[in-house]
Design an enzyme around this catalytic site. Sequence first.
Site, PDB file in Angstrom:
ATOM      1  N   ASN A  12       0.869  -1.174   0.000  1.00  0.00           N
ATOM      2  CA  ASN A  12       0.000   0.000   0.000  1.00  0.00           C
ATOM      3  C   ASN A  12       0.906   1.225   0.000  1.00  0.00           C
ATOM      4  O   ASN A  12       1.486   1.560   1.028  1.00  0.00           O
ATOM      5  CB  ASN A  12      -0.898  -0.034   1.245  1.00  0.00           C
ATOM      6  CG  ASN A  12      -1.707   1.246   1.416  1.00  0.00           C
ATOM      7  OD1 ASN A  12      -1.744   2.093   0.528  1.00  0.00           O
ATOM      8  ND2 ASN A  12      -2.345   1.389   2.566  1.00  0.00           N
ATOM      9  N   LYS A  14       0.118   4.249  -0.209  1.00  0.00           N
ATOM     10  CA  LYS A  14      -0.503   5.436   0.396  1.00  0.00           C
ATOM     11  C   LYS A  14      -0.264   6.651  -0.522  1.00  0.00           C
ATOM     12  O   LYS A  14      -0.247   6.481  -1.739  1.00  0.00           O
ATOM     13  CB  LYS A  14       0.029   5.635   1.818  1.00  0.00           C
ATOM     14  CG  LYS A  14      -0.116   4.338   2.654  1.00  0.00           C
ATOM     15  CD  LYS A  14       0.142   4.518   4.104  1.00  0.00           C
ATOM     16  CE  LYS A  14      -0.053   3.175   4.826  1.00  0.00           C
ATOM     17  NZ  LYS A  14       0.106   3.265   6.261  1.00  0.00           N
ATOM     18  N   HIS A  97      -9.318   1.283   5.201  1.00  0.00           N
ATOM     19  CA  HIS A  97      -8.018   1.454   5.865  1.00  0.00           C
ATOM     20  C   HIS A  97      -8.195   2.399   7.059  1.00  0.00           C
ATOM     21  O   HIS A  97      -9.002   3.326   7.007  1.00  0.00           O
ATOM     22  CB  HIS A  97      -6.993   2.019   4.872  1.00  0.00           C
ATOM     23  CG  HIS A  97      -5.603   1.972   5.416  1.00  0.00           C
ATOM     24  ND1 HIS A  97      -5.120   2.907   6.296  1.00  0.00           N
ATOM     25  CD2 HIS A  97      -4.599   1.070   5.232  1.00  0.00           C
ATOM     26  CE1 HIS A  97      -3.868   2.588   6.628  1.00  0.00           C
ATOM     27  NE2 HIS A  97      -3.536   1.477   5.995  1.00  0.00           N
ATOM     28  N   GLU A  99      -6.540   4.797   8.008  1.00  0.00           N
ATOM     29  CA  GLU A  99      -6.343   6.219   7.683  1.00  0.00           C
ATOM     30  C   GLU A  99      -7.592   6.808   7.042  1.00  0.00           C
ATOM     31  O   GLU A  99      -7.870   8.009   7.182  1.00  0.00           O
ATOM     32  CB  GLU A  99      -5.098   6.366   6.787  1.00  0.00           C
ATOM     33  CG  GLU A  99      -3.829   6.130   7.612  1.00  0.00           C
ATOM     34  CD  GLU A  99      -2.672   5.518   6.858  1.00  0.00           C
ATOM     35  OE1 GLU A  99      -2.672   5.536   5.613  1.00  0.00           O
ATOM     36  OE2 GLU A  99      -1.756   4.994   7.531  1.00  0.00           O
ATOM     37  N   GLU A 167      -4.919  -4.774  10.736  1.00  0.00           N
ATOM     38  CA  GLU A 167      -3.891  -3.758  10.919  1.00  0.00           C
ATOM     39  C   GLU A 167      -4.137  -3.016  12.232  1.00  0.00           C
ATOM     40  O   GLU A 167      -4.958  -2.086  12.270  1.00  0.00           O
ATOM     41  CB  GLU A 167      -3.912  -2.750   9.760  1.00  0.00           C
ATOM     42  CG  GLU A 167      -3.681  -3.366   8.395  1.00  0.00           C
ATOM     43  CD  GLU A 167      -3.130  -2.357   7.401  1.00  0.00           C
ATOM     44  OE1 GLU A 167      -2.120  -2.689   6.770  1.00  0.00           O
ATOM     45  OE2 GLU A 167      -3.681  -1.251   7.275  1.00  0.00           O
ATOM     46  N   GLY A 173       3.093   2.323  10.818  1.00  0.00           N
ATOM     47  CA  GLY A 173       4.076   3.381  10.672  1.00  0.00           C
ATOM     48  C   GLY A 173       4.835   3.720  11.945  1.00  0.00           C
ATOM     49  O   GLY A 173       5.515   4.743  12.006  1.00  0.00           O
ATOM     50  N   SER A 212       3.903  -2.060  10.267  1.00  0.00           N
ATOM     51  CA  SER A 212       5.353  -2.137  10.500  1.00  0.00           C
ATOM     52  C   SER A 212       5.962  -3.474  10.091  1.00  0.00           C
ATOM     53  O   SER A 212       6.878  -3.967  10.750  1.00  0.00           O
ATOM     54  CB  SER A 212       5.670  -1.812  11.970  1.00  0.00           C
ATOM     55  OG  SER A 212       5.312  -0.472  12.261  1.00  0.00           O
TER      56      SER A 212
HETATM   57  O1  LIG Z   1      -1.036   0.800   6.858  1.00  0.00           O
HETATM   58  C1  LIG Z   1      -0.294  -0.084   6.471  1.00  0.00           C
HETATM   59  C2  LIG Z   1      -0.586  -0.840   5.238  1.00  0.00           C
HETATM   60  O2  LIG Z   1      -1.872  -0.583   4.792  1.00  0.00           O
HETATM   61  C3  LIG Z   1       0.939  -0.434   7.196  1.00  0.00           C
HETATM   62  O3  LIG Z   1       1.804   0.642   7.127  1.00  0.00           O
HETATM   63  P1  LIG Z   1       3.335   0.447   7.600  1.00  0.00           P
HETATM   64  O4  LIG Z   1       3.832  -0.829   6.967  1.00  0.00           O
HETATM   65  O5  LIG Z   1       4.038   1.666   7.094  1.00  0.00           O
HETATM   66  O6  LIG Z   1       3.308   0.344   9.100  1.00  0.00           O
END
Ligand SMILES: O=C(CO)COP(=O)(O)O
Length: 250
Positions: A12, A14, A97, A99, A167, A173, A212
């Site tokens: 992803n 983003k 997601h 976010e 997640e 992150g 992560s």
């Molecule tokens: O949100 C994520 C994948 O959709 C995970 O993000 P990270 O791998 O940067 O922690």
Amino acid sequence: MAAERRPLVAGNWKMNGLKASIGELDAVIAAASGVGRCDLMVCPPATLVAAFAARAAGTPVAIGGQDCHAEMSGAFTGDIAAEMLADAGATAVIVGHSERRTYHEESDAEVRAKALAAWRAGLTAIVCIGETKDERVAGKTLEVLGVQLAGSLPDGSTATNLVVAYEPVWAIGTGLTPTAADVAEAHGFIRDRLMARFGAEGEGVRVLYGGSVKPSNAAELMAVANVDGALVGGASLKATDFLGIAGAYR
Ligand SMILES: O=C(CO)COP(=O)(O)O
């Protein structure tokens, strides 16, 4: 007999990536045939879906979107329909997601509507769920996951039209990951709920872990029961790291 679930490692990106970033996709494609034991997917920003899908056509690498609107078309400035992603060559789309749930206040009902939109367009829906730090500390993780699953997954989910991504919000992150035991508990719970609601199809749904994931921890996380791959954020932006994670399935 346990269902055969072919693992999926999905990136992803983003809100990262410009046209020049296609070099990272090229590197993933070049190595893909050597990553025999899992499927690979890259979910770039919407501006790159068509170019990436054209480049990945005929290779083992699938291309996905990161979000879609529930409607097929209309006066929704800035939004993208699932049909548009399919038209651009995507075969899947991430919905719900954290976010999106946080910054766009998306509810379980909206996520469910987006998953239905994905199916309407012929896309696989990758539905994300996960608890916040406060919810985990309060011992509410499984309760939260149960509510999100019940509200976000449409009836009619199958092993091919649905992927679930667990997640934990606090692991995204941050460099923090749950223990293998915590991942096993969450994924086992998700599997039970999927099977209770969708039967044999629920047994075949892939449940990815996200938060992560790095080359250094991928093997341990991917070895956990009911972890059928990874949804990778930051580490998916560099082909070497992404392929290092997929290497857990070599
Ligand atoms: O949100 C994520 C994948 O959709 C995970 O993000 P990270 O791998 O940067 O922690």
